[in-house]
Design a protein around this motif. Sequence first.
Motif, PDB file in Angstrom:
ATOM      1  N   MET A  80      -2.879  -2.625  -1.124  1.00 11.04           N
ATOM      2  CA  MET A  80      -3.695  -1.820  -0.199  1.00 11.04           C
ATOM      3  C   MET A  80      -4.986  -1.334  -0.847  1.00 11.04           C
ATOM      4  SD  MET A  80      -1.132   0.529   2.100  1.00 11.04           S
ATOM      5  CE  MET A  80      -0.708   1.584   0.759  1.00 11.04           C
ATOM      6  N   TYR A  81      -4.909  -0.998  -2.126  1.00 11.32           N
ATOM      7  CA  TYR A  81      -6.080  -0.461  -2.819  1.00 11.32           C
ATOM      8  C   TYR A  81      -6.785  -1.510  -3.668  1.00 11.32           C
ATOM      9  CZ  TYR A  81      -4.714   3.998  -1.000  1.00 11.32           C
ATOM     10  OH  TYR A  81      -4.419   5.020  -0.139  1.00 11.32           O
ATOM     11  N   ARG A  82      -6.518  -2.784  -3.352  1.00 12.35           N
ATOM     12  CA  ARG A  82      -7.174  -3.915  -3.999  1.00 12.35           C
ATOM     13  C   ARG A  82      -7.035  -3.904  -5.513  1.00 12.35           C
ATOM     14  NH1 ARG A  82     -11.836  -6.391  -0.760  1.00 12.35           N
ATOM     15  NH2 ARG A  82     -11.345  -5.774   1.355  1.00 12.35           N
ATOM     16  N   ARG A  83      -5.844  -3.561  -5.967  1.00 12.16           N
ATOM     17  CA  ARG A  83      -5.561  -3.553  -7.399  1.00 12.16           C
ATOM     18  C   ARG A  83      -4.515  -4.608  -7.775  1.00 12.16           C
ATOM     19  NH1 ARG A  83      -9.835  -1.062  -7.801  1.00 12.16           N
ATOM     20  NH2 ARG A  83      -9.956   1.151  -8.193  1.00 12.16           N
ATOM     21  N   LEU A  84      -4.128  -5.436  -6.807  1.00 11.78           N
ATOM     22  CA  LEU A  84      -3.160  -6.498  -7.057  1.00 11.78           C
ATOM     23  C   LEU A  84      -3.945  -7.771  -7.357  1.00 11.78           C
ATOM     24  CD1 LEU A  84      -0.110  -6.982  -7.112  1.00 11.78           C
ATOM     25  CD2 LEU A  84      -0.256  -7.690  -4.728  1.00 11.78           C
ATOM     26  N   GLY A  88      -6.449 -10.381  -2.940  1.00  7.72           N
ATOM     27  CA  GLY A  88      -7.493 -10.154  -1.942  1.00  7.72           C
ATOM     28  C   GLY A  88      -7.216  -8.897  -1.133  1.00  7.72           C
ATOM     29  N   ALA A  89      -7.894  -8.780  -0.014  1.00  8.13           N
ATOM     30  CA  ALA A  89      -7.730  -7.608   0.851  1.00  8.13           C
ATOM     31  C   ALA A  89      -6.390  -7.681   1.573  1.00  8.13           C
ATOM     32  CB  ALA A  89      -8.866  -7.546   1.860  1.00  8.13           C
ATOM     33  N   ALA A  90      -5.755  -6.544   1.695  1.00  4.86           N
ATOM     34  CA  ALA A  90      -4.456  -6.468   2.372  1.00  4.86           C
ATOM     35  C   ALA A  90      -4.650  -6.546   3.880  1.00  4.86           C
ATOM     36  CB  ALA A  90      -3.748  -5.169   2.008  1.00  4.86           C
ATOM     37  N   PRO A  91      -3.790  -7.297   4.576  1.00  5.41           N
ATOM     38  CA  PRO A  91      -3.871  -7.331   6.039  1.00  5.41           C
ATOM     39  C   PRO A  91      -3.566  -5.954   6.625  1.00  5.41           C
ATOM     40  CG  PRO A  91      -2.351  -9.019   5.211  1.00  5.41           C
ATOM     41  CD  PRO A  91      -2.758  -8.169   4.053  1.00  5.41           C
ATOM     42  N   HIS A  92      -3.925  -5.755   7.873  1.00  4.30           N
ATOM     43  CA  HIS A  92      -3.744  -4.463   8.539  1.00  4.30           C
ATOM     44  C   HIS A  92      -2.279  -4.046   8.628  1.00  4.30           C
ATOM     45  CE1 HIS A  92      -7.918  -3.961   9.510  1.00  4.30           C
ATOM     46  NE2 HIS A  92      -7.971  -5.192  10.011  1.00  4.30           N
TER      47      HIS A  92
END
Length: 190
Positions: A80-84, A88-92
């Motif tokens: 969710m916080y783009r630290r993985l 990429g960006a997490a889906p909704h």
Amino acid sequence: MTGHTGAQKRRPTRTVAVLLAALLPVAVTVGVYVFGRTHTPDYTKGLFGEHGVAVVDLKARLGSALMALAVVQLLLGLWMYRRLPGAGAAPHRVPPTHRLIGLIAFLLSLPIAYQCITAYGVDFTNSRVAVHSIAGCVLYGVFVAKVLVVRSRRLPGWALPAVGGALVTAIALLWYTAALWFFVGSAPGF
């Protein structure tokens, strides 16, 4: 004109939020600790109809499920916080999934904790039991802290990863000092 900037006017509110985020979790942790130290343990207390070694086995399995959910929570939070890395960006759908799994994990922890604290209390008979007891008390204080931090927009940016990490760490310590210990006969270091 008073000469106060917007930041100066908001400071008391931020201070109250920080104090609340610090004091309420401490109060919960201390409350669980005091209850665990002052009530009379009932070593025959069961869980879902299981008693003796069967209840320990059941708690070890439930605790392992809780640990797995904590790992999923950690990964979803990082996503969710783009630290993985590489995700990429997490889906909704990730934030509501994160909240739902968090609720399931919290609810799963309750019968385990209830049986532990009513059957054994907070005990310091050896280092493994002491670490387990303290981590169990801290777990619910940290959970309260996480809920408060998630709801606050006034706390510093490092607060959420700090309490999220503390929550996963508490669950990992509980799993290590109980479930793993049960499954392998003893956890390394204890």
